[in-house]
Design an enzyme around this catalytic site. Structure first.
Site, PDB file in Angstrom:
ATOM      1  N   ALA A  19       0.829  -1.211   0.000  1.00  0.00           N
ATOM      2  CA  ALA A  19       0.000   0.000   0.000  1.00  0.00           C
ATOM      3  C   ALA A  19       0.857   1.252   0.000  1.00  0.00           C
ATOM      4  O   ALA A  19       1.212   1.785   1.065  1.00  0.00           O
ATOM      5  CB  ALA A  19      -0.952  -0.026   1.197  1.00  0.00           C
TER       6      ALA A  19
ATOM      7  N   GLU B 105      -1.539   6.897  -3.220  1.00  0.00           N
ATOM      8  CA  GLU B 105      -2.607   7.678  -2.591  1.00  0.00           C
ATOM      9  C   GLU B 105      -3.320   8.477  -3.678  1.00  0.00           C
ATOM     10  O   GLU B 105      -2.780   8.639  -4.774  1.00  0.00           O
ATOM     11  CB  GLU B 105      -2.014   8.640  -1.552  1.00  0.00           C
ATOM     12  CG  GLU B 105      -1.295   7.919  -0.432  1.00  0.00           C
ATOM     13  CD  GLU B 105      -0.785   8.865   0.642  1.00  0.00           C
ATOM     14  OE1 GLU B 105      -0.993  10.090   0.520  1.00  0.00           O
ATOM     15  OE2 GLU B 105      -0.188   8.360   1.600  1.00  0.00           O
TER      16      GLU B 105
ATOM     17  N   SER C 257       2.605   8.633  -9.141  1.00  0.00           N
ATOM     18  CA  SER C 257       3.978   8.702  -9.657  1.00  0.00           C
ATOM     19  C   SER C 257       4.859   9.497  -8.686  1.00  0.00           C
ATOM     20  O   SER C 257       6.034   9.188  -8.500  1.00  0.00           O
ATOM     21  CB  SER C 257       4.002   9.400 -11.021  1.00  0.00           C
ATOM     22  OG  SER C 257       3.103   8.773 -11.902  1.00  0.00           O
TER      23      SER C 257
ATOM     24  N   TRP D 239      -5.846   2.376  -5.048  1.00  0.00           N
ATOM     25  CA  TRP D 239      -5.314   1.464  -6.073  1.00  0.00           C
ATOM     26  C   TRP D 239      -4.572   0.301  -5.433  1.00  0.00           C
ATOM     27  O   TRP D 239      -3.558  -0.155  -5.969  1.00  0.00           O
ATOM     28  CB  TRP D 239      -4.342   2.172  -7.030  1.00  0.00           C
ATOM     29  CG  TRP D 239      -4.928   3.327  -7.763  1.00  0.00           C
ATOM     30  CD1 TRP D 239      -4.625   4.647  -7.568  1.00  0.00           C
ATOM     31  CD2 TRP D 239      -5.918   3.288  -8.790  1.00  0.00           C
ATOM     32  NE1 TRP D 239      -5.370   5.422  -8.419  1.00  0.00           N
ATOM     33  CE2 TRP D 239      -6.172   4.608  -9.181  1.00  0.00           C
ATOM     34  CE3 TRP D 239      -6.611   2.249  -9.411  1.00  0.00           C
ATOM     35  CZ2 TRP D 239      -7.098   4.939 -10.166  1.00  0.00           C
ATOM     36  CZ3 TRP D 239      -7.527   2.567 -10.401  1.00  0.00           C
ATOM     37  CH2 TRP D 239      -7.762   3.898 -10.764  1.00  0.00           C
TER      38      TRP D 239
ATOM     39  N   ASP E  32      12.326  -2.240  -7.337  1.00  0.00           N
ATOM     40  CA  ASP E  32      13.493  -2.531  -8.192  1.00  0.00           C
ATOM     41  C   ASP E  32      13.584  -4.025  -8.500  1.00  0.00           C
ATOM     42  O   ASP E  32      13.887  -4.418  -9.621  1.00  0.00           O
ATOM     43  CB  ASP E  32      14.771  -2.134  -7.434  1.00  0.00           C
ATOM     44  CG  ASP E  32      15.550  -1.070  -8.177  1.00  0.00           C
ATOM     45  OD1 ASP E  32      14.939  -0.360  -8.984  1.00  0.00           O
ATOM     46  OD2 ASP E  32      16.772  -0.963  -7.935  1.00  0.00           O
TER      47      ASP E  32
ATOM     48  N   GLY F 156     -13.646  -8.910 -36.109  1.00  0.00           N
ATOM     49  CA  GLY F 156     -14.719  -8.688 -35.127  1.00  0.00           C
ATOM     50  C   GLY F 156     -14.587  -9.564 -33.899  1.00  0.00           C
ATOM     51  O   GLY F 156     -14.842  -9.132 -32.769  1.00  0.00           O
TER      52      GLY F 156
ATOM     53  N   GLU G  97       3.621   0.401 -11.061  1.00  0.00           N
ATOM     54  CA  GLU G  97       5.045   0.172 -10.735  1.00  0.00           C
ATOM     55  C   GLU G  97       5.942   1.058 -11.590  1.00  0.00           C
ATOM     56  O   GLU G  97       7.002   0.644 -12.060  1.00  0.00           O
ATOM     57  CB  GLU G  97       5.409  -1.309 -10.848  1.00  0.00           C
ATOM     58  CG  GLU G  97       4.713  -2.116  -9.762  1.00  0.00           C
ATOM     59  CD  GLU G  97       5.139  -3.562  -9.686  1.00  0.00           C
ATOM     60  OE1 GLU G  97       6.351  -3.822  -9.803  1.00  0.00           O
ATOM     61  OE2 GLU G  97       4.264  -4.402  -9.496  1.00  0.00           O
TER      62      GLU G  97
ATOM     63  N   GLU H 174       6.555   6.723 -18.818  1.00  0.00           N
ATOM     64  CA  GLU H 174       7.308   7.992 -18.810  1.00  0.00           C
ATOM     65  C   GLU H 174       8.338   7.994 -17.688  1.00  0.00           C
ATOM     66  O   GLU H 174       9.451   8.507 -17.848  1.00  0.00           O
ATOM     67  CB  GLU H 174       6.344   9.178 -18.620  1.00  0.00           C
ATOM     68  CG  GLU H 174       5.429   9.446 -19.800  1.00  0.00           C
ATOM     69  CD  GLU H 174       4.222   8.502 -19.868  1.00  0.00           C
ATOM     70  OE1 GLU H 174       4.090   7.605 -18.999  1.00  0.00           O
ATOM     71  OE2 GLU H 174       3.418   8.661 -20.796  1.00  0.00           O
TER      72      GLU H 174
END
Ligand code: FAD
Length: 390
Positions: free
Chosen positions: A130, A133, A138, A162, A244, A345, A368, A372
């Site tokens: 968690a 917010e 980012s 999220w 990482d 389709g 994560e 960008e």
């Protein structure tokens, strides 16, 4: 490209090839019976329990009391690519056990690790991470959830959103501002049980590829001292070190989705009759298939290069992981979009495999670290390397 061809690359050892073959066999036989995409909570509970019982979570959660490093990042990536090929929810259930317990296994004391990790590894407890917010996604350093020192522990107040596994998790690694310094240096990480008084799930979030996702509220939520992970003020480091390690594995999941889309597209293009032949006879189709294969194989090289570098050269892989995540997620989006186009389709018909993949892949370019952000990480590393060379 067949999975066996990718695993023949010199990045791997026989144990990785064996893992992939066994996991693919297991997932193909068991996952369809465990997943009901209309009941994501139940599906994730069943998946976590089954993955744990069968021992597959060993690839993302260390054993009793041990630390996450050294983690076999190649095993982690091979597992995610394999599970994502079979079903996105299976990959999600697997990955969140690692991400949700990473802060504990990396920074927890032996007691904290022993208390939390075995049940996550065995699929008896569901973990969550968690960090985000409403006003700090980012920009993690803009976080406003606070943890105030009180007698015997800390009091948490604020909102997290999220949060994957929110609502079904047994515990959360929660990041909050403890104020040792401004910005990123004033954050700390806590292990918080889901039934802690003052912690509630305020909203379940529906997304295009449904999985358990929620907003959490902390209102005077007491957390004992023993639940601080690492030192106070080290929260940003806990979050970034965990991310990482898991970042190349997001690329691996994208690779699994893209491989599945390419396989499905090849099958469709060679079967679909049109203009007196089949779709695959048309040169524009062949160009599309070539681009898809190129995207899949360059993604595999970058993802497995990052994992190999971490495992074998045992060094930080900030740039390699960012490249792997950026390229593999963007490429998977292109591959899957091309697969949808080749299906015509049927590609947008609900329940079709490529339609499911189209929804599954989208969020990977955002969470994560959005694409960008990965570009900025790569450029910063390049410039730092240039400065070091003088
Ligand atoms: C399906 C899903 C699951 C998630 N699970 C978790 C979870 O388990 N735990 C958790 O803590 N969080 C989770 N997240 C949150 C996720 O990490 C954030 O959505 C992500 O960090 C982006 O934050 P944001 O949504 O607030 O977007 P913002 O921060 O508002 O960014 C919006 C967009 O701005 C652009 N952008 C960002 N930075 C830059 C920059 N420097 N330069 C130019 N453009 C930029 C990017 O395109 C980005 O997508 C999840 C998100 C999703 C969608």
């Amino acid at each position: 490209m067949l999975l066996t061809d990718l695993l023949a690359l010199p990045f791997f050892e026989d144990r990785h090839r064996d893992l992939a073959a066994r996991l693919f066999d297991w997932a193909s036989r068991h996952v369809p019976g465990l997943v009901d995409h209309h009941d994501v909570d139940g599906s994730c509970r069943r998946l976590v329990a089954a993955l744990g019982q069968a021992g597959w979570l060993d690839a993302c959660v260390p054993p009793n009391g041990e630390t996450l490093v050294p983690l076999d990042v190649r095993a982690l990536c091979v597992s995610r690519a394999t599970l994502a090929y079979v079903d996105g929810l299976a990959d999600f259930a697997f990955a969140m056990q690692g991400l949700g317990s990473g802060g504990i296994s990396l920074f927890g004391t032996p007691e904290q690790r022993a208390a939390a990790c075995p049940s996550v590894r065995e699929g008896r407890a569901i973990a969550a991470f968690a960090l985000s917010e409403p006003d700090a996604g980012s920009d993690v350093a803009a976080m406003s959830t606070t943890a105030q020192r009180v007698e015997g522990g800390w009091r948490l107040d604020g909102l997290k959103t999220w949060i994957s596994n929110g609502g079904i998790a047994d515990h959360y690694v929660v990041f909050a501002r403890t104020g040792e310094a401004p910005g990123a240096k004033g954050l700390s990480a806590f292990f918080v049980e889901a039934d802690s008084p003052g912690l509630s799930v305020t909203e379940r979030i529906e997304v295009i590829a449904p999985h358990p996702l929620a907003t959490l509220r902390f209102e005077q939520c007491f957390v004992p001292d023993a639940c601080l992970l690492g030192a106070a003020g080290e929260g940003f480091k806990v979050a970034m070190t965990t991310l990482d390690i898991f970042r190349p594995s997001v690329g691996a999941a994208a690779l699994g989705f893209a491989r599945r889309a390419l396989d499905e597209a090849l099958q469709r293009a060679t079967a679909r009759k049109m203009f007196g032949g089949v779709l695959a006879d048309l040169q524009l189709t062949q160009a599309k298939l070539a681009d898809m294969a190129l995207d899949v194989e360059t993604s595999a090289l970058l993802v497995y290069r990052a994992a190999w570098t971490r495992d074998v050269q045992q060094r930080r892989i900030t740039k390699e992981a960012a490249m792997a995540k950026l390229h593999a997620t963007e490429a998977a989006q292109r591959v899957i979009d091309a697969a949808v186009q080749l299906f015509g389709g049927l590609g947008v018909a609900s329940g079709n495999i490529v339609e499911q993949l189209y929804r599954d892949v989208r969020a990977l370019r955002i969470y994560e670290g959005a694409s960008e952000v990965q570009k900025l990480i790569i450029a910063r590393q390049l410039l730092a390397e240039r400065r070091e060379r003088g």
